[in-house]
Design a protein around this motif. Structure first.
Motif, short mmCIF file in Angstrom:
data_model
loop_
_atom_site.label_atom_id
_atom_site.label_comp_id
_atom_site.label_asym_id
_atom_site.label_seq_id
_atom_site.Cartn_x
_atom_site.Cartn_y
_atom_site.Cartn_z
N ALA A 56 23.25 -59.82 109.97
CA ALA A 56 24.20 -59.78 108.86
C ALA A 56 24.53 -61.15 108.29
O ALA A 56 24.84 -61.26 107.10
N MET A 57 24.49 -62.17 109.12
CA MET A 57 24.94 -63.49 108.66
C MET A 57 24.14 -64.03 107.47
O MET A 57 24.73 -64.70 106.61
N PRO A 58 22.83 -63.80 107.37
CA PRO A 58 22.13 -64.31 106.18
C PRO A 58 22.71 -63.83 104.86
O PRO A 58 22.68 -64.57 103.86
N PHE A 59 23.25 -62.61 104.80
CA PHE A 59 23.88 -62.13 103.58
C PHE A 59 25.07 -63.01 103.20
O PHE A 59 25.26 -63.34 102.03
N LEU A 60 25.85 -63.38 104.19
CA LEU A 60 27.00 -64.25 103.94
C LEU A 60 26.55 -65.64 103.51
O LEU A 60 27.08 -66.21 102.55
N VAL A 61 25.56 -66.20 104.20
CA VAL A 61 25.10 -67.55 103.91
C VAL A 61 24.55 -67.63 102.49
O VAL A 61 24.86 -68.56 101.73
N ILE A 62 23.74 -66.66 102.10
CA ILE A 62 23.16 -66.66 100.76
C ILE A 62 24.24 -66.57 99.69
O ILE A 62 24.22 -67.28 98.68
N SER A 63 25.21 -65.68 99.91
CA SER A 63 26.28 -65.50 98.93
C SER A 63 27.12 -66.77 98.79
O SER A 63 27.42 -67.23 97.68
N VAL A 64 27.50 -67.37 99.91
CA VAL A 64 28.34 -68.56 99.88
C VAL A 64 27.57 -69.76 99.33
O VAL A 64 28.12 -70.56 98.56
N GLU A 65 26.30 -69.89 99.71
CA GLU A 65 25.51 -71.00 99.19
C GLU A 65 25.38 -70.92 97.68
O GLU A 65 25.50 -71.93 96.97
N GLY B 37 30.43 -62.18 100.29
CA GLY B 37 29.48 -62.32 101.38
C GLY B 37 29.97 -61.66 102.66
O GLY B 37 29.19 -61.05 103.40
N ALA B 38 31.28 -61.77 102.93
CA ALA B 38 31.83 -61.15 104.13
C ALA B 38 31.75 -59.63 104.05
O ALA B 38 31.44 -58.95 105.04
N VAL B 39 32.00 -59.08 102.87
CA VAL B 39 31.90 -57.62 102.72
C VAL B 39 30.46 -57.16 102.91
O VAL B 39 30.19 -56.15 103.59
N LEU B 40 29.51 -57.89 102.33
CA LEU B 40 28.10 -57.54 102.51
C LEU B 40 27.70 -57.65 103.98
O LEU B 40 26.98 -56.78 104.50
N ALA B 41 28.12 -58.72 104.64
CA ALA B 41 27.79 -58.90 106.05
C ALA B 41 28.40 -57.78 106.90
O ALA B 41 27.76 -57.26 107.81
N TRP B 42 29.65 -57.43 106.58
CA TRP B 42 30.31 -56.36 107.34
C TRP B 42 29.58 -55.03 107.17
O TRP B 42 29.36 -54.30 108.15
N ALA B 43 29.20 -54.72 105.94
CA ALA B 43 28.49 -53.46 105.69
C ALA B 43 27.12 -53.46 106.38
O ALA B 43 26.71 -52.44 106.94
N ARG B 44 26.43 -54.59 106.33
CA ARG B 44 25.13 -54.67 107.01
C ARG B 44 25.29 -54.54 108.51
O ARG B 44 24.48 -53.87 109.16
N ALA B 45 26.32 -55.16 109.07
CA ALA B 45 26.56 -55.05 110.50
C ALA B 45 26.91 -53.62 110.90
O ALA B 45 26.46 -53.13 111.94
N LEU B 46 27.69 -52.96 110.06
CA LEU B 46 28.09 -51.58 110.37
C LEU B 46 26.88 -50.65 110.41
O LEU B 46 26.84 -49.70 111.20
N GLY B 47 25.89 -50.91 109.57
CA GLY B 47 24.72 -50.03 109.51
C GLY B 47 23.55 -50.48 110.37
O GLY B 47 22.49 -49.85 110.31
N ALA C 109 31.41 -59.24 114.32
CA ALA C 109 30.19 -59.89 113.83
C ALA C 109 30.44 -60.63 112.52
O ALA C 109 29.90 -61.72 112.30
N THR C 110 31.25 -60.05 111.66
CA THR C 110 31.59 -60.71 110.40
C THR C 110 32.41 -61.97 110.65
O THR C 110 32.21 -63.00 109.99
N ALA C 111 33.33 -61.91 111.61
CA ALA C 111 34.12 -63.08 111.95
C ALA C 111 33.23 -64.21 112.48
O ALA C 111 33.39 -65.38 112.09
N VAL C 112 32.28 -63.85 113.33
CA VAL C 112 31.33 -64.85 113.84
C VAL C 112 30.52 -65.44 112.68
O VAL C 112 30.31 -66.66 112.60
#
Length: 254
Positions: A135-144, A184-194, A53-56
């Motif tokens: 999970a992806m919104p966490f990555l998008v917000i961090s990268v943006e 962002g990837a770490v946050l997305a991964w943790a959100r996906a895991l939970g 999911a993080t890779a996607v």
């Protein structure tokens, strides 16, 4: 004192449940609980799906963050609101929305089933989709945010030297925003895991196929509370590790 008392109450409210989890952990039987085949099966599936999911999220989320940060277009505020909507949307509602879109009778899923024979709900792929959705919104917000903080003049300088916009993004922008992408990837991964609600709604709870760690905790809580506590401890340890990995961002004084 008027501020200290409620501050301490707030701290106790957040920390006490975690202390209670540690106090109630069956330490004597913890090794047996954590080495059971069911736990390893759920843990392996959780790690695999969260990573996928993080890779996607990276593949499609980083370009989306760049679009929101660098390109002016009508309705950009609305697009940003839609991107961040899964952050506040109840996960179960997200799972229902995924069913309406990608289920066998969904507006897209029916064509996937009819044309390609692809069925996404109640599969491991469905778990990945559900986790990426939340999970992806966490990555998008961090990268943006990182892109907005980066100086665009470096990209302009690369363009004046003949680099295409994609080359400038790949050779200049990506190295500049790499810390934001990593966070962002770490946050997305943790959100996906939970993730729980969207997963159980869209993918179900089938051991070995869609039963991730949060789902295993929920199931164990009904029949074996000690096993549920042991599984929860694993997820707590992962959360602490994620927080430790982001300590330079959140745990240092400015």
């Amino acid at each position: 004192m008027p501020l200290l008392v409620p501050a301490l109450l707030g701290l106790a409210f957040l920390v006490l449940p975690l202390i209670a989890l540690l106090v109630r952990t069956p330490w004597h039987s913890l090794p047996d609980q954590l080495t059971s085949p069911e736990v390893w099966q759920a843990l392996k599936l959780s790690l695999l799906c969260a990573t996928a999911a993080t890779a996607v999220s990276l593949v499609i989320g980083v370009p989306l963050a760049w679009l929101l940060a660098r390109v002016e277009f009508p309705g950009r505020g609305l697009v940003r609101a839609l991107v961040t909507l899964p952050l506040v949307l109840p996960p179960v509602v997200g799972g229902v929305a995924l069913l309406m879109a990608l289920g066998r009778n969904g507006i897209v899923g029916q064509w996937l089933d009819a044309w390609f024979g692809i069925t996404l709900p109640f599969t491991t792929t469905g778990v990945v989709i559900a986790e990426a959705f939340v999970a992806m919104p966490f990555l998008v917000i961090s990268v943006e945010g990182t892109l907005r903080a980066a100086d665009p003049r470096y990209e302009e300088a690369a363009a004046t030297l003949g680099a295409s916009r994609f080359t400038a993004f790949r050779r200049v922008t990506l190295p500049l925003i790499a810390p934001g992408i990593a966070a962002g990837a770490v946050l997305a991964w943790a959100r996906a895991l939970g993730e729980f609600g969207a997963t159980i709604t869209f993918a179900g709870n089938f051991p070995g196929r869609t039963q991730t760690m949060p789902l295993a905790v929920y199931l164990a809580l009904q029949s074996d509370p000690e096993a549920a506590i042991a599984l929860s401890l694993v997820l707590l340890a992962v959360s602490v590790a994620v927080l430790a990995g982001l300590r330079d961002r959140w745990m240092t004084a400015s």
